[in-house]
Design a protein around this motif. Sequence first.
Motif, short mmCIF file in Angstrom:
data_model
loop_
_atom_site.label_atom_id
_atom_site.label_comp_id
_atom_site.label_asym_id
_atom_site.label_seq_id
_atom_site.Cartn_x
_atom_site.Cartn_y
_atom_site.Cartn_z
N THR A 1 8.25 54.33 0.95
CA THR A 1 8.62 53.05 1.80
C THR A 1 7.51 52.43 2.45
OG1 THR A 1 10.11 52.28 3.60
CG2 THR A 1 8.94 54.61 4.02
N TYR A 2 7.56 51.11 2.46
CA TYR A 2 6.59 50.51 3.45
C TYR A 2 6.80 50.64 4.93
CZ TYR A 2 4.17 47.89 -0.14
OH TYR A 2 3.36 47.55 -1.49
N LEU B 1 7.67 53.27 -6.86
CA LEU B 1 8.70 52.32 -5.88
C LEU B 1 8.51 52.30 -4.58
CD1 LEU B 1 12.09 51.81 -7.50
CD2 LEU B 1 9.76 50.75 -8.15
N SER B 2 8.34 51.26 -3.96
CA SER B 2 8.33 51.52 -2.19
C SER B 2 9.55 50.47 -1.55
CB SER B 2 6.99 51.47 -1.70
OG SER B 2 6.23 52.33 -1.83
N PRO C 1 0.18 49.54 -9.47
CA PRO C 1 0.63 50.97 -9.32
C PRO C 1 1.80 51.35 -8.65
CG PRO C 1 -1.25 50.88 -7.88
CD PRO C 1 -1.00 49.42 -8.70
N ARG C 2 2.21 50.09 -8.01
CA ARG C 2 3.53 50.12 -7.09
C ARG C 2 4.28 49.21 -7.23
NH1 ARG C 2 0.80 51.37 -2.54
NH2 ARG C 2 0.69 49.30 -1.90
N ALA D 1 13.79 53.66 -9.92
CA ALA D 1 12.73 54.74 -9.86
C ALA D 1 12.53 55.43 -11.15
CB ALA D 1 12.81 55.69 -8.64
N LEU D 2 13.50 55.92 -11.76
CA LEU D 2 13.41 56.39 -13.28
C LEU D 2 12.93 55.48 -13.98
CD1 LEU D 2 16.90 58.34 -13.50
CD2 LEU D 2 14.75 59.42 -13.30
N ILE D 3 13.12 54.44 -14.20
CA ILE D 3 12.63 53.13 -15.13
C ILE D 3 11.27 53.19 -14.69
CG2 ILE D 3 12.80 50.84 -15.70
CD1 ILE D 3 15.76 50.88 -15.34
#
Length: 280
Positions: A168-169, A138-139, A98-99, A128-130
């Motif tokens: 973010t991580y 995304l992170s 999922p990420r 991020a859009l893709i």
Amino acid sequence: MTEYAPTGHRLGLCSVTFRHLTADEVARRAADAGLEAVEWGADVHAPPQDPDAVRAVRAATERAGLVCCSYGSYFRADPGESASFPALARAAVLLGAPRMRVWAGRSGSRETGSSERRGTAARLREAALIAADHGVELSLEFHTGTLTDTVASTLRLLEEADAPNLRTYWQPPLDSPDDEALAGLAALADRVSAVHVFSWWPGNHRLPLAARDELWTGVFDLLRARGLRPDALLEFVPDNDPAVLSREAGTLRRAAADGPARPAHPADAGARARSPRRGT
């Protein structure tokens, strides 16, 4: 398999911890250690150019009773790299992730000019859009030598990219005493999707996780006080030794366990905490 009490956090393993093991072995050892999830790396175990390998990794994950919590890509939002991102997004979907974890360029915030920074932010926005079209978050990797080398630069980049599915991580910066590391987490916590868990001191000298137990207890106290439950993923262990994984997972489980209510960590109020223990 031994049953473990839930902690409120999803506890897992980054496959890069054991690059030398097969995906089946990584998954088996993670399950035996009582972990719930794996972040599979694109570099060895789940290369995006090999869909059959990605399918095999997903099957190994499911056989072990685990989930794939994220796909550790090495996309850095460099010029000319955007064309490679759709294949990574497709691999994430194939993996059931999922990420996706991505990187913010190849130079630190002090060394990156304003034009280069704008370009990195724009490419992250495009990625991020893709990813969103594929149902994936995304992170950013929180790491030296990139635009996420400080909390301030990370927060700024998240605002510049301006993508709702970009987070973010967090991991303890090298050589940061407990109070500094926790103060950084306190500032970033609401944007954190996952924590990379390890105990390094000094530099990248790998210690047992328990060697910095005050740091990790403080991390989970801080997150609990905020009502946050990001994934907590073991990344690297002393000597890259699979035999210590169960011990490290047990330390992580104890640190993350919900217990009697405790006050928020002083970092949440800007006060000082103790520096890390340096023993092993």
